[in-house]
Design an enzyme around this catalytic site. Structure first.
Site, PDB file in Angstrom:
ATOM      1  CE  LYS A  70      42.293  25.998  12.912  1.00 40.52           C
ATOM      2  NZ  LYS A  70      41.247  26.052  11.892  1.00 40.52           N
ATOM      3  N   PRO A 109      45.711  23.630  21.510  1.00 44.95           N
ATOM      4  CG  PRO A 109      47.832  23.605  22.513  1.00 44.95           C
ATOM      5  CD  PRO A 109      46.454  24.214  22.636  1.00 44.95           C
ATOM      6  CB  SER A 110      47.361  18.348  18.952  1.00 51.29           C
ATOM      7  OG  SER A 110      47.611  16.983  19.218  1.00 51.29           O
ATOM      8  CG  LEU A 163      20.760  29.462  16.247  1.00 45.62           C
ATOM      9  CD1 LEU A 163      19.671  30.524  16.270  1.00 45.62           C
ATOM     10  CD2 LEU A 163      20.678  28.634  14.968  1.00 45.62           C
ATOM     11  CD  GLU A 219      41.837  21.608   6.636  1.00 43.61           C
ATOM     12  OE1 GLU A 219      41.518  20.492   6.147  1.00 43.61           O
ATOM     13  OE2 GLU A 219      42.917  21.835   7.170  1.00 43.61           O
ATOM     14  N   GLY A 258      38.946  16.054   7.109  1.00 43.84           N
ATOM     15  CA  GLY A 258      39.757  15.045   6.450  1.00 43.84           C
ATOM     16  C   GLY A 258      39.717  15.107   4.934  1.00 43.84           C
ATOM     17  CB  CYS A 309      44.524  17.898   5.966  1.00 46.42           C
ATOM     18  SG  CYS A 309      45.044  19.590   5.651  1.00 46.42           S
ATOM     19  CD  GLU A 367      42.194  11.863   6.258  1.00 48.55           C
ATOM     20  OE1 GLU A 367      42.871  12.882   6.024  1.00 48.55           O
ATOM     21  OE2 GLU A 367      41.243  11.847   7.070  1.00 48.55           O
ATOM     22  CE  LYS A 427      32.878  14.664  -2.545  1.00 50.15           C
ATOM     23  NZ  LYS A 427      32.970  13.543  -3.502  1.00 50.15           N
ATOM     24  N   GLY A 479      34.777  19.537   5.034  1.00 46.15           N
ATOM     25  CA  GLY A 479      34.685  20.716   5.873  1.00 46.15           C
ATOM     26  C   GLY A 479      33.697  21.765   5.428  1.00 46.15           C
ATOM     27  CD  GLU A 499      41.664  27.566   8.443  1.00 43.97           C
ATOM     28  OE1 GLU A 499      41.223  27.349   9.582  1.00 43.97           O
ATOM     29  OE2 GLU A 499      42.746  27.095   8.037  1.00 43.97           O
TER      30      GLU A 499
END
Length: 478
Positions: free
Chosen positions: A160, A175-176, A243, A249, A251, A283, A377, A448, A451, A455
């Site tokens: 990114k 970040p997480s 807009l 991105e 699962g 993922c 998942e 689907k 996402g 990238e």
């Protein structure tokens, strides 16, 4: 460790903190600030000004700075890898590979930036444009909100940050809260390389608070998110109200189809390798193993033997092949999914046990109508084996899911392989291997519910920018 806003290490405005836990030991190893909405407001304000400053830097100078950053990353591989291993539970050698990938991704995007050309439209292409010269240029979108998940905090940040920065955007990196410290280290190195202090910040905190708020801020031009489908949909709904684009991105429940005529050892190796990395928390890792009936029983037996020999333990040990899930709560969810699959009729062939955050490699013989074979998942070291007879049945099983991120097929018949690749509903199909495959150039993304957007250096620069048309009206008329 503190977060970075405006080029400075700071605590949260209210002083609250988040504990960072080593999942292998359950011990607290550090704390980071729990960023507030006030902190987010400050970070975005800095980013608005920083974007103007960074965009004004000539392209060749941007590339010099980002190349220096790539060198700094490589000089700090050991330190960053140790932090990633400690907070995320990923085996140390896998952490090192990921850190080196960060540097490689930046270099690839720098190279791509030099060939990211505008266009000259056809001269005299329309009667009403006689004598006009019309060209296009790419301009940055502005401030990007960049939300990175726990599982690949270094590599996914690069996927990114690199395209955003080479195109002149500024970034608010979120970040997480499970694996925040490596992201802080990355941003600090960007400063040391010469990126303006306001152009990038790293805000730590709860995603439920700042993640939701950042998408609604009118100063944010776009959101790039990697994570769960549910959160991605929520972010997209918020962005749609303004807009603004949301690049998602999400699962996956990625299939690996193995035919009777496959190179048997290769198929076994890919089945193990395509799932075991990062304790299955990837993922695009294979999550459904669709095996033709002619080899199914032997394959199941040999796979359980192979996985029984996998060394599970302290991820800081270079000999360990698989560490824990990122948190005990995540491991409990994997355990719940295993028990549900067994309750639905799945036959447990190996594993199924949990010890703290560790889940043993687990093999389950399943049918194609079970949750785990369709839309559930499972983000852990679980190998559901699903038998099939014909190519049509294999493709039907593979496509019978809301997801479509990646896939793989192993067969010695290339005509069969190409039929699968052509008909499977996923963003990529790897012939001769598992779908756990990603290159920096590859337009990575899914179909689907997996996402929106791609990238990769061959396509992402377009998405990070907007096109402007510049017309010289009548300039070549006599």
């Amino acid at each position: 460790m503190q977060m970075l806003i405006g080029g400075k290490f700071v605590d949260s405005s209210d002083g609250t903190k988040i504990e960072v836990v080593n999942p292998a030991t359950g011990k607290i190893v550090d704390t980071v600030p729990a960023g507030t909405l006030e902190d987010l407001d400050r970070a975005i304000s800095f980013a608005v000004e920083g974007q103007k400053e960074w965009n004004a830097v000539p392209l060749h100078e941007k590339m010099r700075i980002l190349e220096k950053y790539a060198c700094l990353i490589e000089e700090n591989v050991e330190e960053i890898s140790k932090v990633m291993c400690e907070e995320g539970g990923k085996p140390i050698e896998q952490c090192k590979t990921e850190v080196y990938a960060n540097a490689a991704i930046f270099r690839i995007y720098c190279a791509a930036a030099y060939t990211f050309y505008g266009k000259t439209l056809p001269y005299n292409g329309e009667a009403r444009a006689q004598g006009d010269v019309v060209m296009t240029v790419h301009e940055p979108l502005g401030v990007f909100a960049c939300i990175v998940p726990f599982n690949y905090p270094c590599e996914l940040a690069a996927h990114k940050l690199a395209p955003m920065l080479v195109t002149g955007n500024s970034v608010v990196l979120l970040p997480s809260s499970k694996t925040p410290r490596s992201a802080i280290m990355i941003v600090d190195l960007l400063y040391k390389a010469g990126v303006p202090a306001n152009a990038v910040c790293c805000l730590t905190g709860r995603g439920s608070l700042i993640g939701a708020a950042v998408a609604a801020d009118p100063r944010v031009a776009a959101v790039s998110f990697t994570g769960s489908t549910g959160v991605g949909i929520s972010l997209a709904e918020t962005c749609a109200k303004f807009l603004r684009p949301a690049f998602l991105e999400l699962g996956g429940n990625d299939p690996l189809i193995i035919f009777d005529d496959a190179d048997y050892e290769k198929a076994l190796n890919e089945t193990v390798a395509g799932r075991i990395g990062n304790a299955g928390q990837t993922c695009c890792a294979s999550k459904r193993f669709i095996v033709q009936k002619g080899i199914f029983d032997k394959f199941a037996k040999d796979l359980t033997a192979r996985l029984s020999a996998v060394k599970v333990g302290d991820p800081a040990d270079p000999c360990v092949e698989m560490g824990p899930c990122v948190r005990e709560a995540d491991a409990r969810e994997v355990e719940r999914q295993i028990q549900l699959t067994i309750a639905q009729g799945g036959e447990l062939l190996l594993g199924g046990k949990r010890d703290g955050a560790f889940v043993a490699p687990t093999v389950i013989k399943t049918s194609k109508d079970m949750d785990i074979a369709r839309d559930m998942e499972c983000f852990g070291p679980v190998w559901p084996l699903i038998p099939f007879e014909t190519i049509d049945e294999a493709i039907e099983i593979a496509n019978n899911t809301i997801f479509g991120l990646s896939s793989g097929v192993i067969t010695s018949d290339m005509q069969v392989a190409m039929k699968v690749a052509n008909r499977i509903e996923s963003g990529s199909c790897i012939i001769g291997g598992s779908g756990n495959y990603r290159l920096a150039h590859q337009p990575f993304g899914g179909y689907k519910y997996s996402g929106v957007g791609r990238e990769g250096a061959v396509s992402t620069l377009e998405e990070m920018t907007q096109q402007k048309t510049i017309a010289f009206k009548g300039i070549l008329n006599d």
